[in-house]
Design an enzyme around this catalytic site. Structure first.
Site, mmCIF file in Angstrom:
data_model
loop_
_atom_site.group_PDB
_atom_site.id
_atom_site.type_symbol
_atom_site.label_atom_id
_atom_site.label_comp_id
_atom_site.label_asym_id
_atom_site.label_seq_id
_atom_site.Cartn_x
_atom_site.Cartn_y
_atom_site.Cartn_z
ATOM 1 N N CYS A 167 0.959 -0.909 0.278
ATOM 2 C CA CYS A 167 -0.050 0.169 -0.489
ATOM 3 C C CYS A 167 0.460 1.157 -0.335
ATOM 4 O O CYS A 167 1.635 0.993 0.372
ATOM 5 C CB CYS A 167 -0.663 0.289 1.392
ATOM 6 S SG CYS A 167 -0.523 -0.110 2.568
ATOM 7 N N CYS A 168 0.482 2.542 -0.267
ATOM 8 C CA CYS A 168 1.106 3.645 0.014
ATOM 9 C C CYS A 168 1.717 4.246 -1.173
ATOM 10 O O CYS A 168 1.636 3.591 -2.651
ATOM 11 C CB CYS A 168 1.086 3.345 1.233
ATOM 12 S SG CYS A 168 2.320 5.541 1.531
ATOM 13 N N ILE A 169 3.225 3.980 -0.829
ATOM 14 C CA ILE A 169 3.888 3.992 -2.122
ATOM 15 C C ILE A 169 5.176 2.497 -1.920
ATOM 16 O O ILE A 169 5.645 2.247 -3.244
ATOM 17 C CB ILE A 169 5.191 5.114 -1.561
ATOM 18 C CG1 ILE A 169 6.643 5.416 -2.120
ATOM 19 C CG2 ILE A 169 6.463 4.073 -0.491
ATOM 20 C CD1 ILE A 169 6.005 6.025 -3.617
ATOM 21 N N SER A 227 -3.552 -0.918 -1.981
ATOM 22 C CA SER A 227 -4.117 0.023 -2.082
ATOM 23 C C SER A 227 -3.218 1.276 -1.759
ATOM 24 O O SER A 227 -2.640 1.787 -1.476
ATOM 25 C CB SER A 227 -4.840 -0.492 -0.587
ATOM 26 O OG SER A 227 -4.440 -0.155 -0.039
#
Ligand SMILES: *[C@@H]1O[C@H](CO)[C@@H](O)[C@H](O)[C@H]1NC(C)=O
Ligand SMILES: *[C@@H]1O[C@H](CO)[C@@H](O)[C@H](O)[C@H]1NC(C)=O
Ligand SMILES: *[C@@H]1O[C@H](CO)[C@@H](O)[C@H](O)[C@H]1NC(C)=O
Ligand SMILES: CC(=O)N[C@H]1CO[C@H](CO)[C@@H](O)[C@@H]1O
Length: 256
Positions: A167-169, A227
């Site tokens: 998720c995220c980066i 996500s």
């Protein structure tokens, strides 16, 4: 920390499970539970793992009945950031494994010891640590290098057909290591500040991966689930729920 009431409660013998009952429960639980490795990159959004994301992942894994083991590389962090000032602290050095142990409440293992054969799935929370310590993406962009153990485990889980959640980066790690993978970091345009890191989507495409504009994406073929989490300026409970979707899709793909 412990009230005398709690201590008194714990000392009532008939409330304690007998060792045999406890062993039986443990055996049956570990038969069916998905064994999930969670890889951390420090402790704190600007130089390590995003703490809320790690916590959300652990809560959703717990609710999903998974057995969790946490890992981090035993390396020096690229930066130590004063999170109040948003600036690096001069001449301070911290170890990624030592800092990650804060999130793991001490129960963490060197990433070098992570073997795909002991797990059904692997999850990478975000935070700048993924781009500063697990890879050099923060500095080198699409020319980044990925930590050799991170690269090894991503390839091993992929080859074994075991799901990978990011998720995220963190999806940049999969984009760099697993060719042609489909991931999302949310959006490709900033949309009035709602997606401040939208440029990451361009980097993902330049790495040869496919970027999908979505709140959560499952690449069924590669078993890669992503996500956006804190890539979006949104409410914390929505980030928590989005991570829940990622975690439940990872668990579903384990088939357990
Ligand atoms: C540490 O985590 C493992 C699972 O990875 C668990 O079996 C063990 O009981 C934990 N140890 C402590 C002290 O919590
Ligand atoms: C991390 O690496 C250092 C230096 O190589 C070593 O002394 C230490 O024992 C390692 N820690 C763990 C938990 O493996
Ligand atoms: C950091 O270390 C360098 C080299 O030892 C030194 O020249 C410098 O003054 C130090 N900076 C601070 C803020 O302590
Ligand atoms: C201090 C430092 O920069 N540590 C490492 C963080 O992670 C990257 C990627 O593996 C390494 O290249 C850095 O040396």
């Amino acid at each position: 920390m412990f009230s005398s009431k709690l201590l008194a409660f714990k000392s009532v013998p008939y409330l304690l499970k007998s060792p045999s009952v406890h062993a039986g429960l443990h055996t049956s639980a570990s038969c069916s539970a998905a064994k999930v490795a969670v890889v951390l990159s420090g402790c704190g959004v600007y130089d390590g793992t995003e703490i809320h994301e790690a916590s959300a992942i652990l809560v959703h894994l717990s609710r999903g009945g998974a057995e969790v083991k946490m890992y981090a590389p035993n390396i020096t962090q690229m930066h130590v950031i004063d999170h109040g000032k948003g600036a690096p602290v001069e001449n301070e050095s911290r170890n990624v494994l030592t800092e990650s142990a804060r999130i793991a409440r001490g129960n963490i293992t060197d990433l070098a010891k992570l073997s795909v054969s002991n797990h059904d799935a692997i999850i990478f929370p975000g935070g700048f640590g993924a781009a500063k310590n697990l890879s050099t993406f923060a500095v080198d962009g699409t020319d980044c290098k990925v930590n050799k153990d991170v690269e090894r485990v991503l390839k091993d889980f992929h080859k074994a057909g075991k799901p990978i959640g990011l998720c995220c980066i963190s999806p940049v790690l999969a984009a760099k290591v697993l060719s042609g993978v489909e991931v999302t970091v949310g959006n490709e345009e900033e949309d009035g500040g709602r997606w401040p890191y939208a440029a990451t989507a361009g980097a993902i495409k330049a790495l040869g991966a496919k970027h999908v504009i979505k709140e959560a994406h499952v690449d069924e073929k590669n078993k890669v689930v992503t996500s956006p989490a804190f890539m979006c300026e949104t409410k914390l409970h929505l980030i928590f729920d989005g991570i829940g979707t990622m975690v439940s899709n990872v668990l579903k793909l384990t088939g357990k």
